[in-house]
Design a protein around this motif. Structure first.
Motif, PDB file in Angstrom:
ATOM      1  N   SER A 210       0.842  -1.188   0.178  1.00  0.00           N
ATOM      2  CA  SER A 210       0.056  -0.124  -0.053  1.00  0.00           C
ATOM      3  C   SER A 210       0.826   1.213  -0.011  1.00  0.00           C
ATOM      4  CB  SER A 210      -0.948  -0.030   1.137  1.00  0.00           C
ATOM      5  OG  SER A 210      -1.958   1.062   1.286  1.00  0.00           O
ATOM      6  N   GLN A 211       0.314   2.235  -0.578  1.00  0.00           N
ATOM      7  CA  GLN A 211       1.027   3.834  -0.547  1.00  0.00           C
ATOM      8  C   GLN A 211       2.286   3.435  -1.417  1.00  0.00           C
ATOM      9  OE1 GLN A 211      -0.175   6.228  -0.233  1.00  0.00           O
ATOM     10  NE2 GLN A 211       1.112   7.974   0.448  1.00  0.00           N
ATOM     11  N   ILE A 212       2.228   2.957  -2.713  1.00  0.00           N
ATOM     12  CA  ILE A 212       3.445   2.703  -3.351  1.00  0.00           C
ATOM     13  C   ILE A 212       3.675   3.769  -4.316  1.00  0.00           C
ATOM     14  CG2 ILE A 212       4.385   1.105  -5.124  1.00  0.00           C
ATOM     15  CD1 ILE A 212       2.442  -1.141  -3.633  1.00  0.00           C
ATOM     16  N   GLY A 247      -4.094  -3.315  -5.317  1.00  0.00           N
ATOM     17  CA  GLY A 247      -4.083  -2.168  -5.439  1.00  0.00           C
ATOM     18  C   GLY A 247      -2.945  -1.460  -4.749  1.00  0.00           C
ATOM     19  N   GLY A 248      -2.909  -0.601  -3.968  1.00  0.00           N
ATOM     20  CA  GLY A 248      -1.718   0.111  -3.368  1.00  0.00           C
ATOM     21  C   GLY A 248      -1.196   1.292  -3.996  1.00  0.00           C
ATOM     22  N   PHE A 249      -1.815   1.837  -4.759  1.00  0.00           N
ATOM     23  CA  PHE A 249      -1.521   3.014  -5.422  1.00  0.00           C
ATOM     24  C   PHE A 249      -1.406   4.183  -4.609  1.00  0.00           C
ATOM     25  CE2 PHE A 249      -3.975   0.307  -8.353  1.00  0.00           C
ATOM     26  CZ  PHE A 249      -2.995  -0.161  -8.971  1.00  0.00           C
ATOM     27  N   LYS A 258       5.675  11.337  -3.267  1.00  0.00           N
ATOM     28  CA  LYS A 258       5.868  11.767  -4.785  1.00  0.00           C
ATOM     29  C   LYS A 258       5.046  10.492  -5.589  1.00  0.00           C
ATOM     30  CE  LYS A 258       8.944  15.242  -3.860  1.00  0.00           C
ATOM     31  NZ  LYS A 258       8.526  16.515  -3.869  1.00  0.00           N
ATOM     32  N   PRO A 259       3.591  10.284  -5.622  1.00  0.00           N
ATOM     33  CA  PRO A 259       2.951   9.545  -6.289  1.00  0.00           C
ATOM     34  C   PRO A 259       3.341   9.708  -7.809  1.00  0.00           C
ATOM     35  CG  PRO A 259       1.303  10.998  -5.300  1.00  0.00           C
ATOM     36  CD  PRO A 259       2.869  11.401  -4.730  1.00  0.00           C
ATOM     37  N   LEU A 260       2.938   8.743  -8.557  1.00  0.00           N
ATOM     38  CA  LEU A 260       2.930   8.970 -10.027  1.00  0.00           C
ATOM     39  C   LEU A 260       1.567   9.212 -10.548  1.00  0.00           C
ATOM     40  CD1 LEU A 260       4.921   5.767 -11.047  1.00  0.00           C
ATOM     41  CD2 LEU A 260       5.594   7.863 -11.056  1.00  0.00           C
ATOM     42  N   PRO A 261       1.331   9.761 -11.537  1.00  0.00           N
ATOM     43  CA  PRO A 261      -0.176   9.814 -12.166  1.00  0.00           C
ATOM     44  C   PRO A 261      -0.707   8.385 -12.488  1.00  0.00           C
ATOM     45  CG  PRO A 261       1.448  11.121 -13.464  1.00  0.00           C
ATOM     46  CD  PRO A 261       2.291  10.392 -12.684  1.00  0.00           C
TER      47      PRO A 261
END
Length: 443
Positions: A210-212, A247-249, A258-261
């Motif tokens: 999660s939170q990747i 999931g995990g986005f 700094k998440p990706l789109p």
């Protein structure tokens, strides 16, 4: 100040979400208050759907309702064409009460009770994600008793550790979830599943954490799942029609994140699926994913009223609010970080660094450490951002504190989605045994 979705500072210097002034929301609905930016929720859902459509693959985007399960959210998920992932009878009941199509519901969990399985079978849900051998046999038996065949995925642990907090990393070998690839239990599970007369094996499920914030873990998981699918096809003559990559986005909570789109996560997954399965001459499977936090997380804001302060010279200044770990246990559980502003004075410059304390009788009830704010006064309104996921979902009545209300805001309209608990609600299920009741006093 980083503002998400439709949030902005209006001409009065107040934080506004979905066209609604947060100071007016606090007056109408009280605090603490969860505010959900409906337009942003819908935008995130559409980003997933559009990204998968661009891949050309068949797909299902299943909203992970554990992140935030209320009937209004189920209604939005249905309207946006999502499926739904549930992990308990409570989440299943919420979805069914909201009128969500049962055929688009997937039931997860490492310890589904017989009662939960029967409830899901009676509702004719679309798929069970089977977690262990015990469940495999139990589900087959219960489905047989009802004269039904249950669609299943087998949850496998691919041995991929995502860059995440230890407590929310679930794809590694040492996990309470799923059948392990490395020790052969996943292969044995496939053999056993296809022997069960009342189960229909659609494919496999994999979730790596999660939170990747990167795509390498997802691509590695696809590589391992594809290799397993090929082995199963070649040795057992079983072709997986569905591959669920979980999931995990990640989302942005603070500037450190700094998440990706969304489209980049999806493209990495779909490209890896196409390349792996095409190279093996394997029909392209339908791809399922289960975003939760990345759909609702940054769409949520919690409003609090500032109460007492305590200053320890040369050490720290505490500001206490009228909520805390009862409405947001994540800082206590995961050392999670958040950003916040004074919603009624959002344009004013910061004057001091403070720490935001909750009102629970726990030293660990801290929401934010070291937050720069204008000098706060009693009655000011504090808005904590990105509280849409795992806040209401994990809320409790510790200290017998009432859980907050939830409002959805959009185009200047605020609608109650969950009523604030009353004091009566707190004791509604309490029972005093007769032997403990006070005896009537004589004259």
């Amino acid at each position: 100040m980083y503002l998400h979705g439709t949030s902005k500072i209006n001409a009065k210097g107040h934080l506004e979400i979905g066209g609604c002034d947060t100071t007016e929301l606090a007056k109408e609905f009280g605090t603490p208050l969860y505010v959900v930016d409906e337009a942003l929720v819908r935008q995130r859902a559409r980003e997933y759907v559009e990204a998968f459509r661009a891949s050309g693959l068949n797909f299902q985007v299943a909203y992970a309702s554990k992140a935030f399960s209320v009937m209004a959210m189920c209604a939005i998920a249905e309207q946006e064409g999502l499926s739904l992932d549930v992990v308990s009878d409570g989440e299943l009941y919420t979805a069914l009460q909201a009128g969500f199509p049962a055929g688009r519901i997937h039931f997860h969990g490492n310890n589904k009770t017989p009662e939960e399985i029967v409830m899901a079978l009676d509702a004719n849900i679309g798929c069970f994600v089977v977690d262990n051998f015990t469940e495999l046999k139990l589900l087959n038996a219960l489905a047989g008793e009802k004269g039904k065949k249950a669609n299943i995925l087998l949850r496998i642990t691919p041995g991929v550790e995502a860059h995440t907090h230890d407590y929310i990393s679930t794809g590694q070998q040492d996990s309470k979830f799923g059948f392990d690839l490395a020790n052969g239990s996943a292969y044995r599970a496939v053999k056993e599943a296809i022997e069960q007369p009342n189960l229909v094996l659609l494919g496999v499920h994999s979730h790596i954490g999660s939170q990747i914030f990167e795509v390498e873990g997802f691509k590695m998981a696809v590589d391992k799942v594809a290799a397993f699918a090929i082995k199963v096809r070649d040795e057992l003559n079983v072709t997986f029609k569905v591959v669920n990559l979980g999931g995990g986005f990640g989302i942005r909570y603070t500037a450190e994140d700094k998440p990706l789109p969304i489209r980049e996560y999806v493209k990495a997954i779909t490209d890896a699926v196409i390349s792996n399965f095409t190279a093996a001459g394997f029909p392209l499977p339908e791809i399922w994913v289960e975003p939760g936090r990345s759909i609702v997380g940054d769409a949520g804001t919690t409003l609090y009223t500032v109460g007492t302060t305590k200053e320890i010279p040369g050490v720290r200044k505490y500001i206490a609010v009228d909520g805390g770990m009862t409405d947001n246990p994540r800082p206590a559980l995961y050392q999670s970080k958040y950003e916040a502003v004074l919603a009624n004075r959002a344009n004013e410059p910061a004057e001091e660094t403070v720490s935001i304390a909750g009102k629970c009788c726990e030293s660990g009830d801290m929401l934010i450490w070291d937050l720069d704010l204008p000098k706060a006064n009693i009655g000011d309104l504090l808005a904590v951002f990105c509280t849409g996921a795992y806040n209401y979902a994990m809320a409790s009545n510790y200290n017998r504190i009432r859980r907050p209300a939830v409002v959805f805001v959009k185009d200047g309209q605020a609608d109650l989605a969950v009523k604030r608990e009353s004091l009566h609600d707190i004791v509604a299920n309490d029972v005093i045994p007769q032997r403990l009741r006070k005896a009537p006093t004589g004259k």
